[in-house]
Design a protein around this motif. Structure first.
Motif, PDB file in Angstrom:
ATOM      1  N   UNK A 138       0.830  -1.202   0.000  1.00  0.00           N
ATOM      2  CA  UNK A 138       0.000   0.000   0.000  1.00  0.00           C
ATOM      3  C   UNK A 138       0.870   1.260   0.000  1.00  0.00           C
ATOM      4  N   UNK A 139       1.985   1.242   0.743  1.00  0.00           N
ATOM      5  CA  UNK A 139       2.878   2.403   0.760  1.00  0.00           C
ATOM      6  C   UNK A 139       3.472   2.651  -0.621  1.00  0.00           C
ATOM      7  N   UNK A 140       3.868   1.577  -1.290  1.00  0.00           N
ATOM      8  CA  UNK A 140       4.410   1.721  -2.644  1.00  0.00           C
ATOM      9  C   UNK A 140       3.355   2.308  -3.580  1.00  0.00           C
ATOM     10  N   UNK A 141       2.129   1.833  -3.448  1.00  0.00           N
ATOM     11  CA  UNK A 141       1.069   2.329  -4.315  1.00  0.00           C
ATOM     12  C   UNK A 141       0.686   3.762  -3.954  1.00  0.00           C
ATOM     13  N   UNK A 142       0.792   4.120  -2.676  1.00  0.00           N
ATOM     14  CA  UNK A 142       0.590   5.520  -2.283  1.00  0.00           C
ATOM     15  C   UNK A 142       1.531   6.429  -3.074  1.00  0.00           C
ATOM     16  N   UNK A 143       2.809   6.042  -3.103  1.00  0.00           N
ATOM     17  CA  UNK A 143       3.790   6.850  -3.808  1.00  0.00           C
ATOM     18  C   UNK A 143       3.498   6.893  -5.303  1.00  0.00           C
ATOM     19  N   UNK A 144       3.063   5.762  -5.857  1.00  0.00           N
ATOM     20  CA  UNK A 144       2.734   5.746  -7.270  1.00  0.00           C
ATOM     21  C   UNK A 144       1.525   6.632  -7.550  1.00  0.00           C
ATOM     22  N   UNK A 145       0.535   6.575  -6.653  1.00  0.00           N
ATOM     23  CA  UNK A 145      -0.628   7.454  -6.822  1.00  0.00           C
ATOM     24  C   UNK A 145      -0.201   8.912  -6.746  1.00  0.00           C
ATOM     25  N   UNK A 146       0.729   9.217  -5.854  1.00  0.00           N
ATOM     26  CA  UNK A 146       1.231  10.578  -5.765  1.00  0.00           C
ATOM     27  C   UNK A 146       1.967  11.010  -7.014  1.00  0.00           C
ATOM     28  N   UNK A 147       2.716  10.091  -7.623  1.00  0.00           N
ATOM     29  CA  UNK A 147       3.417  10.413  -8.870  1.00  0.00           C
ATOM     30  C   UNK A 147       2.422  10.680  -9.992  1.00  0.00           C
ATOM     31  N   UNK A 148       1.319   9.929  -9.994  1.00  0.00           N
ATOM     32  CA  UNK A 148       0.287  10.178 -11.014  1.00  0.00           C
ATOM     33  C   UNK A 148      -0.330  11.551 -10.805  1.00  0.00           C
ATOM     34  N   UNK A 149      -0.647  11.865  -9.543  1.00  0.00           N
ATOM     35  CA  UNK A 149      -1.194  13.187  -9.255  1.00  0.00           C
ATOM     36  C   UNK A 149      -0.182  14.274  -9.591  1.00  0.00           C
ATOM     37  N   UNK A 150       1.090  13.982  -9.379  1.00  0.00           N
ATOM     38  CA  UNK A 150       2.146  14.951  -9.688  1.00  0.00           C
ATOM     39  C   UNK A 150       2.197  15.211 -11.190  1.00  0.00           C
ATOM     40  N   UNK A 151       2.128  14.133 -11.980  1.00  0.00           N
ATOM     41  CA  UNK A 151       2.215  14.297 -13.431  1.00  0.00           C
ATOM     42  C   UNK A 151       0.974  14.944 -14.003  1.00  0.00           C
ATOM     43  N   UNK A 152      -0.187  14.546 -13.458  1.00  0.00           N
ATOM     44  CA  UNK A 152      -1.439  15.014 -14.043  1.00  0.00           C
ATOM     45  C   UNK A 152      -1.916  16.337 -13.457  1.00  0.00           C
TER      46      UNK A 152
END
Length: 470
Positions: free
Chosen positions: A95-109
Motif C-alpha cells: 500500500x505504501x508503494x502504491x501511495x507513492x505511485x498514486x502521488x506520482x500520477x497526481x504529480x504528473x497530471x
C-alpha cells in the motif's frame, strides 16, 4: 550618467518549463475554487460536513484495520501471530508503494480538486469490495485462509491508497486560508473519532460472539455496512465538489502558491506521522487483546475501547476554540501531555478498578485527538504552500510513511501477543508507545507548526496575484 539597469537573468529551458507548468496548475486551482476555500468556510459548513461524512466512511475502513484486522486474523480466522504479521505487513508495504505511485500520477497530471474528488469515490468502491473479501477469510477452509487473506488484503490496500491519498489531498487543494484548513482538520479528526467510536462499539459484541463461535458472520455483516456507508458518502462528496462553483466565489481573490518550497521542508511533519503511527497505534491495536485477557466481561472490554474513541471526539470543538492557528505549538504541547498522562493512568490503574482504565483510555484519546488535529492542520498548511502539481505527491509521501510505520507496528504486535504474555506486560507495551510519542511530538512542535497566520503563511512563498485570463 544614470547607472545601467542590470538585465534580468534569462531562465534556462528546464526552469522556464517548470514555471509554465506551475503557472498552469495555479490557474487551474484558481478556476476550480474561485480563489477561496471550498472546504472549511464559515458561511458554508454543509460542504465541509459532506467532507466529514466521507472521511467518516473512510475512517471505518482505517480503524477497522487499526483496531480489528490483527484481532480478526488471529482470534477469528485462526492465523498464528507470525502469519498475521506477515499478511498485514506485506499489505501495508505494498500500500505504501502504491501511495507513492498514486502521488506520482497526481504529480504528473496536476490533479485538482475535482479530479481528486472523483478518484476518492472510485477508491471507495473498490476498497469496499475488497474489504468484504478480507473478512470472508473466516468462512474458508483453513488451508486456504493465509493465501486468501494475503491476496484480498493486498487488493484492499491498493484500492485504499487511491481512496486515501486523493481524499486527503483535498485538505490543501480545496482550501485557501489557514483558518479554513484548521476547520477542515477539526472536522476530519472529529469524523475519525466517530469512525473509531463506531468500530469500538462493535468490539464488545464481537468478543462475545467469538466466544460463542459466531464472530466471522458478524464481521461480514459489519463489513457490508461499512462499505455501503463509505461508498455512499464518497460519491456524495464527489457530486458536491464536482458541481458548479457558486458564482459569488468568483469575485473573491486570495493569494496563490509560488513554487519556492520543496518537499524537504515538510520533514518535521513526516517525522510526526511516523511517531503517531507507531506509538498511539500500538495502543489501539493491543486494546482488543488486552480487553480479552484482563477483563472477564466483554462489556468492560468494549467500554475501554469506546472511551479512547470518545476522547478523540470530545476535544475537537474545544481545540478549535481555544487554540487558533497562531497557538498551534501550544496545541501540540497540551495534547501531547494529555496523551502521555492518559497512558500513565492506564499503566498504573489497579485491575480491580476498571473505571481507572476507562479514564486513562479517555484521557489518552483526548490528547491523541488534539495531536491528530494539529498534525493534519499543520501538514495541510505547509502542503498548500507547495506548487499545486506537487501537493498530491506530498500527501502520498505522508500516507506512505504511515503505512510503512504500521507495517513495523504489526511486527511489534505479533511479538507482544505471544502465548505467555500477561495483562501487565500488554499494558506496558500499550503505555510506552504514547509516552515516547508525546515526547517526540513536543520536540518537533516548533518546527512543524506554521510560524505565521492569516491568509499568508510565509510571504516569501505566497502572495502571487491571481492569474490573468484572456
Amino acid at each position: 550618467m544614470a547607472a545601467a539597469t542590470p538585465s534580468a537573468p534569462v531562465a534556462r529551458p528546464s526552469q522556464a518549463a517548470a514555471k509554465v507548468k506551475a503557472s498552469r496548475t495555479r490557474q487551474k486551482s484558481f478556476r476550480e475554487t474561485g480563489g477561496v476555500s471550498v472546504l472549511g468556510r464559515r458561511d458554508r459548513w454543509s460542504t465541509t460536513a459532506v467532507y466529514g461524512a466521507a472521511h467518516y466512511g473512510k475512517s471505518l475502513f482505517w480503524y477497522g484495520g487499526e483496531v480489528l484486522f490483527a484481532f480478526f486474523l488471529t482470534e477469528v480466522a485462526g492465523l498464528t501471530p507470525a502469519h498475521m504479521a506477515g499478511v498485514l505487513a506485506i499489505g501495508f508495504l505494498i500500500s505504501a508503494i502504491f501511495d507513492l505511485q498514486a502521488g506520482r500520477i497526481l504529480f504528473r497530471r496536476s490533479a485538482g480538486m475535482r479530479r481528486a474528488a472523483g478518484l476518492q469515490s472510485l477508491g471507495a468502491i473498490f476498497s469496499g469490495v475488497a474489504l468484504v473479501g478480507v473478512v470472508a477469510t473466516a468462512l474458508l477452509p483453513f488451508p486456504m485462509r493465509v493465501g486468501w487473506a494475503l491476496t484480498t488484503g493486498v487488493l484492499f490496500r491498493l484500492a485504499f491508497a487511491v481512496y486515501d491519498v486523493s481524499q486527503t489531498s483535498l485538505m490543501a487543494n480545496a482550501t485557501a486560508e489557514v483558518e479554513a484548513r484548521s476547520r477542515v482538520a477539526v472536522t476530519r479528526i472529529f469524523a475519525s473519532g466517530l469512525g473509531n467510536l463506531s468500530v469500538a462499539v462493535v468490539v464488545g459484541p464481537l468478543i462475545a460472539a467469538e466466544r460463542r463461535g459466531g464472530g466471522g458472520v458478524i464481521l461480514i455483516a459489519l463489513a457490508l455496512i461499512a462499505a455501503l456507508i463509505a461508498i455512499t458518502t464518497a460519491i456524495l462528496l464527489n457530486r458536491r465538489l464536482r458541481g458548479p462553483t457558486d458564482t459569488a466565489d468568483l469575485h473573491v481573490q486570495s493569494p496563490l502558491k509560488r513554487s519556492g518550497l520543496g518537499l524537504a521542508a515538510l520533514w518535521p511533519l513526516f517525522a510526526m506521522m511516523v511517531l503517531m503511527m507507531l506509538g498511539p497505534s500500538l495502543f489501539q491495536k493491543l486494546e482488543p487483546y488486552f480487553a480479552t485477557r484482563a477483563f472477564a466481561s466483554s462489556t468492560t472490554g468494549g467500554a475501554l475501547i469506546i472511551a479512547a474513541a470518545a476522547g478523540v471526539c470530545c476535544g475537537q470543538p474545544l481545540w478549535l476554540m481555544i487554540f487558533p492557528p497562531s497557538r498551534r505549538i501550544a496545541l501540540f504541547t497540551v495534547s501531547a501531555l494529555l496523551q502521555a498522562a492518559g497512558a500513565v493512568v492506564f499503566l498504573l490503574a489497579p485491575f480491580d478498578a476498571p473505571i481507572a482504565f476507562i479514564a486513562g483510555a479517555w484521557l489518552f484519546g483526548l490528547g491523541n485527538g488534539g495531536l491528530g488535529m494539529a498534525k493534519w492542520a499543520s501538514f495541510s498548511d505547509w502542503a498548500s504552500r507547495l506548487p499545486a502539481h506537487r501537493q498530491g505527491l506530498a500527501f502520498a509521501i505522508f500516507s506512505a510513511l504511515a503505512k510503512i510505520t504500521l507495517a513495523l507496528g504489526v511486527l511489534i504486535v505479533a511479538a507482544a501477543i505471544h502465548p505467555g504474555v500477561t495483562p501487565e506486560g500488554l499494558r506496558g507495551f500499550m503505555a510506552a508507545g504514547p509516552v515516547l510519542t508525546s515526547i517526540g511530538m513536543i520536540i518537533l512542535a516548533r518546527r512543524a507548526a506554521p510560524r505565521e497566520t492569516g491568509d499568508t503563511l510565509a510571504s516569501e512563498t505566497m502572495g502571487a496575484s491571481p492569474p490573468r485570463t484572456s
